[in-house]
Design a protein around this motif. Structure first.
Motif, PDB file in Angstrom:
ATOM      1  N   VAL A 185       0.832  -1.208   0.000  1.00 34.31           N
ATOM      2  CA  VAL A 185       0.000   0.000   0.000  1.00 34.31           C
ATOM      3  C   VAL A 185       0.866   1.256   0.000  1.00 34.31           C
TER       4      VAL A 185
ATOM      5  N   GLY B 103       0.997   3.981  -2.896  1.00 33.62           N
ATOM      6  CA  GLY B 103       0.649   5.351  -2.517  1.00 33.62           C
ATOM      7  C   GLY B 103       1.726   6.351  -2.907  1.00 33.62           C
TER       8      GLY B 103
ATOM      9  N   TRP C 256       1.509   6.759  -6.712  1.00 37.10           N
ATOM     10  CA  TRP C 256       0.331   7.545  -7.084  1.00 37.10           C
ATOM     11  C   TRP C 256       0.555   9.024  -6.780  1.00 37.10           C
ATOM     12  N   TYR C 257       1.134   9.302  -5.599  1.00 36.93           N
ATOM     13  CA  TYR C 257       1.402  10.685  -5.217  1.00 36.93           C
ATOM     14  C   TYR C 257       2.355  11.342  -6.218  1.00 36.93           C
TER      15      TYR C 257
ATOM     16  N   SER D  79       3.221   4.725 -10.479  1.00 36.45           N
ATOM     17  CA  SER D  79       2.406   3.899  -9.575  1.00 36.45           C
ATOM     18  C   SER D  79       2.796   2.428  -9.692  1.00 36.45           C
TER      19      SER D  79
END
Length: 93
Positions: free
Chosen positions: A43, A47, A50-51, A66
């Motif tokens: 995760v 994350g 993605w950020y 990602s």
């Protein structure tokens, strides 16, 4: 101090039971730690990717970072599982 024989035997049995219970709780802690660490590493890796994709680079690199950081998270999870298995194998010897 000298204990009567019956009392000494009872203490020895209860010590064995405590060691067995401690071993079960230790195993339970290791397995729950490995599951949580693996899930969180995946995760967190996703994350971070993605950020970076959406906030830092404004969506220009979507979905590549990602996927890359998801891979890093999966690798980190498997590395932790490997280290845990080596530690358990070493403790068994």
């Amino acid at each position: 101090m000298h204990l009567p024989r019956r009392r000494a035997i009872k203490l020895t049995q209860s010590n064995r039971e405590r060691k067995e219970e401690k071993g079960i709780l230790s195993d339970l802690a290791n397995y729950s730690q490995s599951g949580m660490t693996f899930a969180l590493s995946v995760v967190i890796g996703f994350g971070m990717g993605w950020y970076l994709d959406n906030k830092v680079f404004g969506g220009r690199t979507t979905p590549w970072l990602s996927f890359i950081f998801l891979g890093f998270g999966i690798l980190a999870g498997f590395k932790h599982l490997w280290d845990l298995s080596q530690r358990i194998a070493k403790d068994d010897d």
